[in-house]
Write a protein that holds these residues in place. Structure first.
Motif, PDB file in Angstrom:
ATOM      1  N   TRP A   8       0.670  -1.372   0.144  1.00 52.99           N
ATOM      2  CA  TRP A   8       0.082  -0.121  -0.018  1.00 52.99           C
ATOM      3  C   TRP A   8       0.878   0.886   0.177  1.00 52.99           C
ATOM      4  O   TRP A   8       1.960   1.235   0.795  1.00 52.99           O
ATOM      5  CB  TRP A   8      -1.216   0.052   1.070  1.00 52.99           C
ATOM      6  CG  TRP A   8      -2.118  -0.810   1.257  1.00 52.99           C
ATOM      7  CD1 TRP A   8      -2.196  -1.470  -0.105  1.00 52.99           C
ATOM      8  CD2 TRP A   8      -3.189  -2.070   2.192  1.00 52.99           C
ATOM      9  NE1 TRP A   8      -3.780  -2.473   0.996  1.00 52.99           N
ATOM     10  CE2 TRP A   8      -3.522  -2.810   1.770  1.00 52.99           C
ATOM     11  CE3 TRP A   8      -2.217  -1.526   3.839  1.00 52.99           C
ATOM     12  CZ2 TRP A   8      -4.358  -2.887   2.586  1.00 52.99           C
ATOM     13  CZ3 TRP A   8      -3.206  -1.826   4.299  1.00 52.99           C
ATOM     14  CH2 TRP A   8      -3.904  -2.789   4.244  1.00 52.99           C
ATOM     15  N   GLU A  66      -1.204   7.000   0.040  1.00 55.45           N
ATOM     16  CA  GLU A  66      -2.366   7.573  -0.490  1.00 55.45           C
ATOM     17  C   GLU A  66      -3.324   6.053  -0.220  1.00 55.45           C
ATOM     18  O   GLU A  66      -4.392   6.304   0.071  1.00 55.45           O
ATOM     19  CB  GLU A  66      -2.350   7.769  -1.629  1.00 55.45           C
ATOM     20  CG  GLU A  66      -3.550   8.228  -2.936  1.00 55.45           C
ATOM     21  CD  GLU A  66      -4.545   9.603  -2.034  1.00 55.45           C
ATOM     22  OE1 GLU A  66      -3.505  10.262  -1.066  1.00 55.45           O
ATOM     23  OE2 GLU A  66      -5.567   9.802  -1.744  1.00 55.45           O
ATOM     24  N   ASP A  67      -3.222   5.209  -0.391  1.00 56.54           N
ATOM     25  CA  ASP A  67      -3.525   3.676  -0.261  1.00 56.54           C
ATOM     26  C   ASP A  67      -4.220   3.667   1.381  1.00 56.54           C
ATOM     27  O   ASP A  67      -5.630   3.455   1.605  1.00 56.54           O
ATOM     28  CB  ASP A  67      -3.178   2.269  -0.552  1.00 56.54           C
ATOM     29  CG  ASP A  67      -2.568   2.237  -1.990  1.00 56.54           C
ATOM     30  OD1 ASP A  67      -1.743   1.924  -2.012  1.00 56.54           O
ATOM     31  OD2 ASP A  67      -3.416   2.899  -3.318  1.00 56.54           O
ATOM     32  N   SER A  71      -5.136   6.525   3.005  1.00 54.09           N
ATOM     33  CA  SER A  71      -5.607   7.353   3.680  1.00 54.09           C
ATOM     34  C   SER A  71      -6.763   6.899   2.952  1.00 54.09           C
ATOM     35  O   SER A  71      -7.835   7.544   4.143  1.00 54.09           O
ATOM     36  CB  SER A  71      -5.069   8.174   2.661  1.00 54.09           C
ATOM     37  OG  SER A  71      -5.596   9.644   3.275  1.00 54.09           O
ATOM     38  N   GLN A  72      -7.094   6.727   1.749  1.00 55.16           N
ATOM     39  CA  GLN A  72      -8.427   6.502   1.392  1.00 55.16           C
ATOM     40  C   GLN A  72      -9.078   4.915   2.346  1.00 55.16           C
ATOM     41  O   GLN A  72     -10.171   4.690   2.530  1.00 55.16           O
ATOM     42  CB  GLN A  72      -8.216   5.963  -0.523  1.00 55.16           C
ATOM     43  CG  GLN A  72      -7.175   6.637  -0.978  1.00 55.16           C
ATOM     44  CD  GLN A  72      -7.462   6.640  -2.718  1.00 55.16           C
ATOM     45  OE1 GLN A  72      -7.908   5.357  -3.135  1.00 55.16           O
ATOM     46  NE2 GLN A  72      -7.461   7.199  -3.172  1.00 55.16           N
ATOM     47  N   ARG A  73      -8.453   4.093   2.830  1.00 59.95           N
ATOM     48  CA  ARG A  73      -8.637   3.106   3.527  1.00 59.95           C
ATOM     49  C   ARG A  73      -9.491   3.707   4.911  1.00 59.95           C
ATOM     50  O   ARG A  73     -10.234   2.849   5.410  1.00 59.95           O
ATOM     51  CB  ARG A  73      -7.981   2.366   3.239  1.00 59.95           C
ATOM     52  CG  ARG A  73      -8.029   1.342   2.534  1.00 59.95           C
ATOM     53  CD  ARG A  73      -6.578  -0.020   2.491  1.00 59.95           C
ATOM     54  NE  ARG A  73      -6.922  -0.188   1.333  1.00 59.95           N
ATOM     55  CZ  ARG A  73      -7.420  -1.432   1.088  1.00 59.95           C
ATOM     56  NH1 ARG A  73      -7.955  -2.610   2.448  1.00 59.95           N
ATOM     57  NH2 ARG A  73      -6.953  -2.067   0.398  1.00 59.95           N
ATOM     58  N   THR A  74      -8.724   5.009   5.719  1.00 69.01           N
ATOM     59  CA  THR A  74      -9.025   5.161   7.053  1.00 69.01           C
ATOM     60  C   THR A  74      -9.393   6.374   6.484  1.00 69.01           C
ATOM     61  O   THR A  74     -10.114   6.761   8.384  1.00 69.01           O
ATOM     62  CB  THR A  74      -7.177   4.783   7.733  1.00 69.01           C
ATOM     63  OG1 THR A  74      -6.547   6.074   7.088  1.00 69.01           O
ATOM     64  CG2 THR A  74      -6.706   3.501   7.516  1.00 69.01           C
ATOM     65  N   GLY A  75      -9.642   7.227   5.454  1.00 69.20           N
ATOM     66  CA  GLY A  75      -9.550   8.400   6.074  1.00 69.20           C
ATOM     67  C   GLY A  75      -8.992   9.621   6.292  1.00 69.20           C
ATOM     68  O   GLY A  75      -9.388  10.546   7.077  1.00 69.20           O
ATOM     69  N   ARG A 134      -2.648  11.717   3.901  1.00 66.29           N
ATOM     70  CA  ARG A 134      -1.965  11.509   3.854  1.00 66.29           C
ATOM     71  C   ARG A 134      -0.130  12.130   4.987  1.00 66.29           C
ATOM     72  O   ARG A 134       0.356  11.688   4.866  1.00 66.29           O
ATOM     73  CB  ARG A 134      -1.042  11.500   2.190  1.00 66.29           C
ATOM     74  CG  ARG A 134       0.263  10.634   2.020  1.00 66.29           C
ATOM     75  CD  ARG A 134       0.364  11.056   0.867  1.00 66.29           C
ATOM     76  NE  ARG A 134       1.311  10.689   0.054  1.00 66.29           N
ATOM     77  CZ  ARG A 134       2.536  11.020   0.197  1.00 66.29           C
ATOM     78  NH1 ARG A 134       2.827  12.316   0.808  1.00 66.29           N
ATOM     79  NH2 ARG A 134       4.191  10.716  -0.221  1.00 66.29           N
TER      80      ARG A 134
END
Length: 210
Positions: free
Chosen positions: A39, A42-43, A45-49, A52
């Motif tokens: 990951w 950014e990956d 960040s998108q998964r956790t909210g 970054r």
């Protein structure tokens, strides 16, 4: 780490207190989990909210995550608390790795300004990230913001001419065979100025503690 220490750490997390982070090396453990799953920041960040920049600071022990951030990490990454609290595995030296990329078989990552071809993309946890780029941009105004990322970058022009815009310097024209090395957390952008779209080869290194 003893069972008593693990229990104490878990209790501190439940109460929202911060001192548990440093001794548990939570940032290092988070990075280990991220890399093991291939990951990017950014990956995650998108998964956790989580932003970054926040994730990067946690990984580099620049900030201590709040109890809310820990909950988002656990939920977004699909792990439980003990997994996050487990000490990082000792680094072992890996020898003899190789990853061949035949012509045209790189991983394609097209954007409005660049057409990237990621090379040696099947090899995980590399210290260098090589990629070939067709520079589609024809003007600096095509970029909504500076391109920047952790680490350093080496770039050589394979074909055509480009203008290299950097945050702290005047634009620099590079022609076929020219190369440059720069800190890639400095804002930068490439623009083709030859009749045909220029092609460059870039090799990025990860930051020392990224």
């Amino acid at each position: 780490m003893s069972a008593t220490t693990d229990q104490d750490a878990a209790l501190r997390i439940a109460s929202g207190r911060k001192p548990f982070v440093e001794p548990l090396r939570l940032g290092e453990r988070l990075k280990e989990i991220r890399l093991a799953n291939h990951w990017t920041l950014e990956d995650v960040s998108q998964r956790t909210g989580l932003a970054r920049s926040t994730l990067s600071k946690i990984e580099n022990d620049q900030i201590s995550p709040t109890f809310s951030a820990v909950q988002k990490l656990i939920g977004g990454l699909g792990i439980d608390l003990p997994q996050l609290l487990s000490p990082p595995k000792p680094q072992s030296r890996t020898l003899g790795r190789r990853d061949l990329t035949r012509v045209g078989e790189g991983q394609q990552h097209p954007t409005p300004t660049y057409e990237h071809e990621l090379l040696s993309w099947q090899l995980a946890q590399k210290r260098m990230i090589p990629f070939k780029t067709i520079v589609r941009a024809r003007g600096f105004d095509e970029f909504s913001e500076w391109v920047r990322h952790d680490g350093e970058e080496f770039l050589i022009v394979l074909d055509g001419d480009i203008l290299l815009y950097t945050e702290f310097y005047e634009p620099l024209r590079l022609t076929r065979g020219d190369s440059i090395y720069f800190d890639s957390d400095m804002g930068h952008a490439l623009v083709s100025v030859s009749d045909e779209d220029a092609v460059v080869l870039s090799v990025c290194t990860r930051a020392e503690n990224a």
